[in-house]
Design a protein around this motif. Structure first.
Motif, mmCIF file in Angstrom:
data_model
loop_
_atom_site.group_PDB
_atom_site.id
_atom_site.type_symbol
_atom_site.label_atom_id
_atom_site.label_comp_id
_atom_site.label_asym_id
_atom_site.label_seq_id
_atom_site.Cartn_x
_atom_site.Cartn_y
_atom_site.Cartn_z
ATOM 1 N N ASP A 158 0.811 -1.221 0.000
ATOM 2 C CA ASP A 158 0.000 0.000 0.000
ATOM 3 C C ASP A 158 0.850 1.279 0.000
ATOM 4 O O ASP A 158 0.350 2.362 0.291
ATOM 5 N N GLY A 159 2.121 1.147 -0.337
ATOM 6 C CA GLY A 159 2.890 2.346 -0.691
ATOM 7 C C GLY A 159 3.687 3.034 0.394
ATOM 8 O O GLY A 159 4.129 4.165 0.200
ATOM 9 N N PHE A 160 3.916 2.362 1.534
ATOM 10 C CA PHE A 160 4.651 3.000 2.622
ATOM 11 C C PHE A 160 6.095 2.489 2.692
ATOM 12 O O PHE A 160 6.329 1.281 2.612
ATOM 13 N N ILE A 161 7.040 3.419 2.889
ATOM 14 C CA ILE A 161 8.440 3.007 3.063
ATOM 15 C C ILE A 161 8.830 2.988 4.539
ATOM 16 O O ILE A 161 9.920 2.557 4.893
ATOM 17 N N ALA A 162 7.948 3.477 5.393
ATOM 18 C CA ALA A 162 8.134 3.374 6.845
ATOM 19 C C ALA A 162 6.756 3.467 7.486
ATOM 20 O O ALA A 162 5.836 4.073 6.920
ATOM 21 N N GLY A 163 6.627 2.877 8.667
ATOM 22 C CA GLY A 163 5.385 3.008 9.428
ATOM 23 C C GLY A 163 5.403 4.316 10.208
ATOM 24 O O GLY A 163 6.364 5.082 10.123
ATOM 25 N N PRO A 164 4.341 4.579 10.993
ATOM 26 C CA PRO A 164 4.340 5.783 11.817
ATOM 27 C C PRO A 164 5.330 5.659 12.975
ATOM 28 O O PRO A 164 5.772 4.554 13.292
ATOM 29 N N ASN A 165 5.653 6.796 13.597
ATOM 30 C CA ASN A 165 6.524 6.843 14.787
ATOM 31 C C ASN A 165 7.944 6.357 14.514
ATOM 32 O O ASN A 165 8.541 5.668 15.339
ATOM 33 N N ASP A 166 8.478 6.709 13.343
ATOM 34 C CA ASP A 166 9.881 6.354 13.083
ATOM 35 C C ASP A 166 10.795 7.227 13.934
ATOM 36 O O ASP A 166 10.435 8.326 14.337
ATOM 37 N N GLY A 167 11.953 6.712 14.227
ATOM 38 C CA GLY A 167 12.923 7.449 15.041
ATOM 39 C C GLY A 167 14.126 6.564 15.274
ATOM 40 O O GLY A 167 14.135 5.399 14.843
ATOM 41 N N PRO A 168 15.146 7.087 15.955
ATOM 42 C CA PRO A 168 16.370 6.308 16.157
ATOM 43 C C PRO A 168 16.136 4.946 16.819
ATOM 44 O O PRO A 168 16.857 3.982 16.554
ATOM 45 N N GLU A 169 15.084 4.862 17.655
ATOM 46 C CA GLU A 169 14.805 3.593 18.346
ATOM 47 C C GLU A 169 14.124 2.583 17.429
ATOM 48 O O GLU A 169 14.138 1.388 17.697
ATOM 49 N N GLY A 202 17.589 7.971 -1.799
ATOM 50 C CA GLY A 202 16.886 7.313 -0.706
ATOM 51 C C GLY A 202 15.928 8.264 -0.009
ATOM 52 O O GLY A 202 16.111 9.472 -0.073
ATOM 53 N N ALA A 203 14.941 7.719 0.646
ATOM 54 C CA ALA A 203 13.952 8.441 1.457
ATOM 55 C C ALA A 203 12.846 9.076 0.623
ATOM 56 O O ALA A 203 13.022 9.405 -0.552
ATOM 57 N N ALA A 204 11.693 9.255 1.281
ATOM 58 C CA ALA A 204 10.498 9.658 0.532
ATOM 59 C C ALA A 204 10.560 11.082 0.013
ATOM 60 O O ALA A 204 10.350 11.324 -1.178
ATOM 61 N N SER A 205 10.855 12.037 0.884
ATOM 62 C CA SER A 205 10.745 13.432 0.436
ATOM 63 C C SER A 205 11.755 13.730 -0.668
ATOM 64 O O SER A 205 11.467 14.488 -1.594
ATOM 65 N N LEU A 257 5.596 6.754 -0.147
ATOM 66 C CA LEU A 257 6.616 7.140 -1.130
ATOM 67 C C LEU A 257 6.030 8.025 -2.219
ATOM 68 O O LEU A 257 6.577 9.069 -2.541
ATOM 69 N N PHE A 258 4.911 7.606 -2.767
ATOM 70 C CA PHE A 258 4.396 8.332 -3.933
ATOM 71 C C PHE A 258 3.267 9.276 -3.546
ATOM 72 O O PHE A 258 2.090 8.924 -3.622
ATOM 73 N N GLU A 259 3.638 10.474 -3.093
ATOM 74 C CA GLU A 259 2.643 11.533 -2.896
ATOM 75 C C GLU A 259 3.325 12.867 -3.140
ATOM 76 O O GLU A 259 4.538 12.934 -3.323
ATOM 77 N N HIS A 260 2.537 13.931 -3.152
ATOM 78 C CA HIS A 260 3.040 15.291 -3.444
ATOM 79 C C HIS A 260 3.751 15.325 -4.797
ATOM 80 O O HIS A 260 4.799 15.944 -4.937
ATOM 81 N N LEU A 261 3.203 14.630 -5.761
ATOM 82 C CA LEU A 261 3.911 14.546 -7.051
ATOM 83 C C LEU A 261 3.354 15.499 -8.102
ATOM 84 O O LEU A 261 3.866 15.561 -9.207
ATOM 85 N N GLY A 262 2.313 16.220 -7.770
ATOM 86 C CA GLY A 262 1.751 17.133 -8.764
ATOM 87 C C GLY A 262 0.608 16.496 -9.516
ATOM 88 O O GLY A 262 0.337 15.297 -9.364
ATOM 89 N N PRO A 263 -0.085 17.281 -10.344
ATOM 90 C CA PRO A 263 -1.339 16.831 -10.943
ATOM 91 C C PRO A 263 -1.182 15.930 -12.171
ATOM 92 O O PRO A 263 -2.097 15.190 -12.516
ATOM 93 N N GLU A 264 -0.038 15.985 -12.830
ATOM 94 C CA GLU A 264 0.103 15.259 -14.101
ATOM 95 C C GLU A 264 0.550 13.812 -13.875
ATOM 96 O O GLU A 264 1.430 13.565 -13.037
ATOM 97 N N CYS A 279 12.812 14.620 -6.470
ATOM 98 C CA CYS A 279 13.553 14.223 -7.684
ATOM 99 C C CYS A 279 12.587 13.856 -8.807
ATOM 100 O O CYS A 279 12.817 14.196 -9.967
ATOM 101 N N ILE A 280 11.497 13.160 -8.459
ATOM 102 C CA ILE A 280 10.515 12.788 -9.493
ATOM 103 C C ILE A 280 9.913 14.065 -10.091
ATOM 104 O O ILE A 280 9.849 14.233 -11.306
ATOM 105 N N LYS A 281 9.520 14.990 -9.200
ATOM 106 C CA LYS A 281 8.895 16.240 -9.674
ATOM 107 C C LYS A 281 9.837 17.052 -10.555
ATOM 108 O O LYS A 281 9.413 17.685 -11.523
ATOM 109 N N ALA A 282 11.120 17.027 -10.198
ATOM 110 C CA ALA A 282 12.097 17.831 -10.958
ATOM 111 C C ALA A 282 12.604 17.098 -12.201
ATOM 112 O O ALA A 282 13.457 17.621 -12.922
ATOM 113 N N GLY A 283 12.091 15.894 -12.441
ATOM 114 C CA GLY A 283 12.514 15.144 -13.632
ATOM 115 C C GLY A 283 13.946 14.644 -13.540
ATOM 116 O O GLY A 283 14.619 14.462 -14.553
#
Ligand SMILES: NC(=O)c1ccc[n+]([C@@H]2O[C@H](COP(=O)([O-])OP(=O)(O)OC[C@H]3O[C@@H](n4cnc5c(N)ncnc54)[C@H](OP(=O)(O)O)[C@@H]3O)[C@@H](O)[C@H]2O)c1
Length: 204
Positions: free
Chosen positions: A13-24, A141-144, A173-180, A149-153
């Motif tokens: 379902d598209g997640f690269i981490a669950g909630p409450n990530d942190g050093p622990e 690496g990482a979502a943001s 992983l795949f959100e905030h990518l724009g309308p197209e 990088c995807i948005k900037a081509g």
């Protein structure tokens, strides 16, 4: 010149981490499912820095070897860097790491450090990483960072290690990518126990 590619493990379902990530809990609640395939096979695979040995299937080991052999630099986000505590000073891939951030952590800036902190955005980080990688590939690496990088081509390829779990919440992983729509071409599928390795070329 090599390619710029993501390389991330992701739930169905598209997640690269669950909630409450942190050093622990670096991949958050339920995150152990995302990397379960790293530790549930019968074939030893030593990460390039020699500090970690995975237990994967023969098919995954072969793929990891090929991918890791061709990576020359990594672009990461500051949250990932902080959560991993700078990977103890040496990233598992053992390549130069370009960390995109607003502020430079001075304690990590020293002669011979594998980390370069980039404060002027992902394009600059990818450019620097490409120079460092030479003919090899740049991993993102990482979502943001992947999203920007995807948005900037900037991405040539999206590589996903898809794991058969539905996490329900966490870091998508795949959100905030724009309308197209962004067209992809599937270039490789490797079925392995506990994971499906998917590679797509970014068409545009
Ligand atoms: N499943 C996998 O394969 C995998 C792989 C890697 C990471 N992860 C997980 O992914 C999660 C982290 O991903 P994330 O998307 O939340 O964070 P991230 O991309 O690692 O880091 C985001 C941070 O980077 C800095 N940043 C991002 N874009 C910037 C820009 N354009 N200019 C300046 N600074 C910028 C900002 O930090 P500052 O403002 O503090 O500088 C921002 O808060 C963690 O849970 C990590 O464990 C999973």
């Amino acid at each position: 010149m090599g390619k710029v590619s993501t390389g991330l493990s992701m739930s169905l379902d598209g997640f690269i981490a669950g909630p409450n990530d942190g050093p622990e809990r670096i991949l958050g609640d339920g995150g152990e499912w995302i990397l379960k395939w790293y530790f549930s096979g019968d074939t030893d695979y030593e990460m390039p820095n020699g500090r970690m040995t995975l237990k994967v299937s023969p098919a995954s080991a072969e793929l990891l070897q090929e991918v890791h052999r061709t990576i020359g630099a990594l672009v990461s986000g500051r949250r990932t860097f902080d959560i991993a505590n700078g990977w103890g000073g040496r990233h598992p891939l053992d390549v130069p790491v370009f960390v995109v951030t607003h502020t430079v952590p001075q304690e990590w800036v020293y002669e011979g450090s594998p980390f370069t902190f980039v404060t002027d955005g992902v394009e600059s980080a990818v450019e620097k990483a490409k120079k460092a990688a030479g003919d090899k590939n740049v991993a993102v690496g990482a979502a943001s960072i992947a999203q920007q990088c995807i948005k900037a081509g900037l991405l040539d390829e999206i590589h996903i290690d898809l794991v058969p779990v539905l996490l329900g919440k966490g870091i998508r992983l795949f959100e905030h990518l724009g309308p197209e729509p962004i067209e992809l071409e599937s270039t490789k599928v490797i079925e392995a126990p506990g994971v499906t390795h998917l590679t797509f070329r970014v068409v545009g």
